[in-house]
Design a protein around this motif. Structure first.
Motif, PDB file in Angstrom:
ATOM      1  N   PRO A   1      -8.088  -6.719  14.027  1.00 26.95           N
ATOM      2  CA  PRO A   1      -7.970  -7.226  12.654  1.00 26.95           C
ATOM      3  C   PRO A   1      -7.192  -6.300  11.723  1.00 26.95           C
ATOM      4  CG  PRO A   1     -10.173  -6.346  13.057  1.00 26.95           C
ATOM      5  CD  PRO A   1      -9.463  -6.346  14.381  1.00 26.95           C
ATOM      6  N   HIS A   2      -6.940  -5.077  12.165  1.00 26.38           N
ATOM      7  CA  HIS A   2      -6.246  -4.114  11.313  1.00 26.38           C
ATOM      8  C   HIS A   2      -4.748  -4.063  11.604  1.00 26.38           C
ATOM      9  CE1 HIS A   2     -10.164  -2.755   9.923  1.00 26.38           C
ATOM     10  NE2 HIS A   2     -10.537  -2.589  11.190  1.00 26.38           N
ATOM     11  N   CYS A   3      -4.401  -3.893  12.900  1.00 19.50           N
ATOM     12  CA  CYS A   3      -2.974  -3.754  13.227  1.00 19.50           C
ATOM     13  C   CYS A   3      -2.374  -5.028  13.802  1.00 19.50           C
ATOM     14  CB  CYS A   3      -2.768  -2.609  14.218  1.00 19.50           C
ATOM     15  SG  CYS A   3      -3.513  -2.904  15.840  1.00 19.50           S
ATOM     16  N   GLY A   4      -3.205  -5.993  14.195  1.00 16.33           N
ATOM     17  CA  GLY A   4      -2.696  -7.249  14.723  1.00 16.33           C
ATOM     18  C   GLY A   4      -2.338  -7.224  16.193  1.00 16.33           C
TER      19      GLY A   4
END
Length: 232
Positions: free
Chosen positions: A56-59
């Motif tokens: 969810p942070h870097c994809g």
């Protein structure tokens, strides 16, 4: 029926019966009464396809997970698995081709001297595979059609190349296709014209060659003739 199966099968041979959990108890009594030795219950867990799970942070893709399957009806818990009973006539040995047994070779492990033999089986008694269902394009699916991957596993564990695989309730023809793809001979029959037509029309036969393709309809055969193939 199981007595006739016991009569026609070679010794040694394996017998697989796919059914629901409740029916399995009655069928086990029938196959043991017919002379087979009951071995164990195998579970087919009907899971969905794998899908990516992104961070969810870097994809970026972090892992994968299985989608939920399509369980059957039921209350208070919905059925999401099918039972496969394994029985044998005689003592069927393990396949000589160990690659079908899902094993790891431990010869190169640091403590290889302590391992006897030099391989370890990993194939367990729970198989995860999705159900066969119509696609978005509306492809026809035969009732209770079985996935080829599960059938290939069973065939690989219980036969050698060139052996004959028997499916007395051929249905969609999945067992016959799996047997042919795995280099086995096959014998299958069904009293329904729909089943024989569906089996003969499967596109997998085109990759195997015309010689492997079964006839669409056995002309002149009726139900009593089919049962006659079992000698009863």
């Amino acid at each position: 029926f199981f007595k006739e199966c016991y009569r026609v099968l070679r010794d040694p041979a394996h017998l697989y019966v796919m059914c629901d959990d409740e029916t399995a108890y009655a069928i086990r009594e029938d196959i043991e009464e017919a002379g087979f030795e009951y071995r164990k219950k195998i579970i087919w867990r009907k899971v969905g396809k794998k899908e990516r799970v992104n961070c969810p942070h870097c994809g970026r893709e972090a892992t994968t997970k299985r989608r939920a399957g399509q369980p059957g009806m039921g209350y208070p818990y919905r059925s999401s698995y099918e039972v496969i009973l394994l029985a044998q006539k005689g003592a069927r040995p393990a396949p000589t081709n160990r690659s079908v047994r899902d094993f790891i070779d431990v010869k190169d492990w640091p403590d290889e001297a302590s391992w006897q033999p030099d391989w370890v089986d990993l194939l367990d008694d729970v198989h995860e595979c999705g159900r066969i269902k119509p696609s978005k394009h509306g492809d026809e699916v035969y009732p209770t059609q079985k996935p080829l991957s599960i059938l290939k596993t069973l065939i690989g564990q219980s036969s050698e190349p060139g052996d004959r695989v028997l499916d007395p309730f051929a249905g969609s023809g999945a067992t016959l296709v799996a047997a042919a793809q795995e280099g086995r001979d096959y014998l299958g029959f069904d009293v329904l014209d729909k089943a024989r037509d569906f089996c003969a029309a499967r596109e997998e036969w085109y990759g195997l060659g015309e010689a492997k393709r079964p006839d669409a309809v056995v002309e002149g055969r009726v139900e009593s003739d089919i049962f006659g193939l079992f000698g009863g």
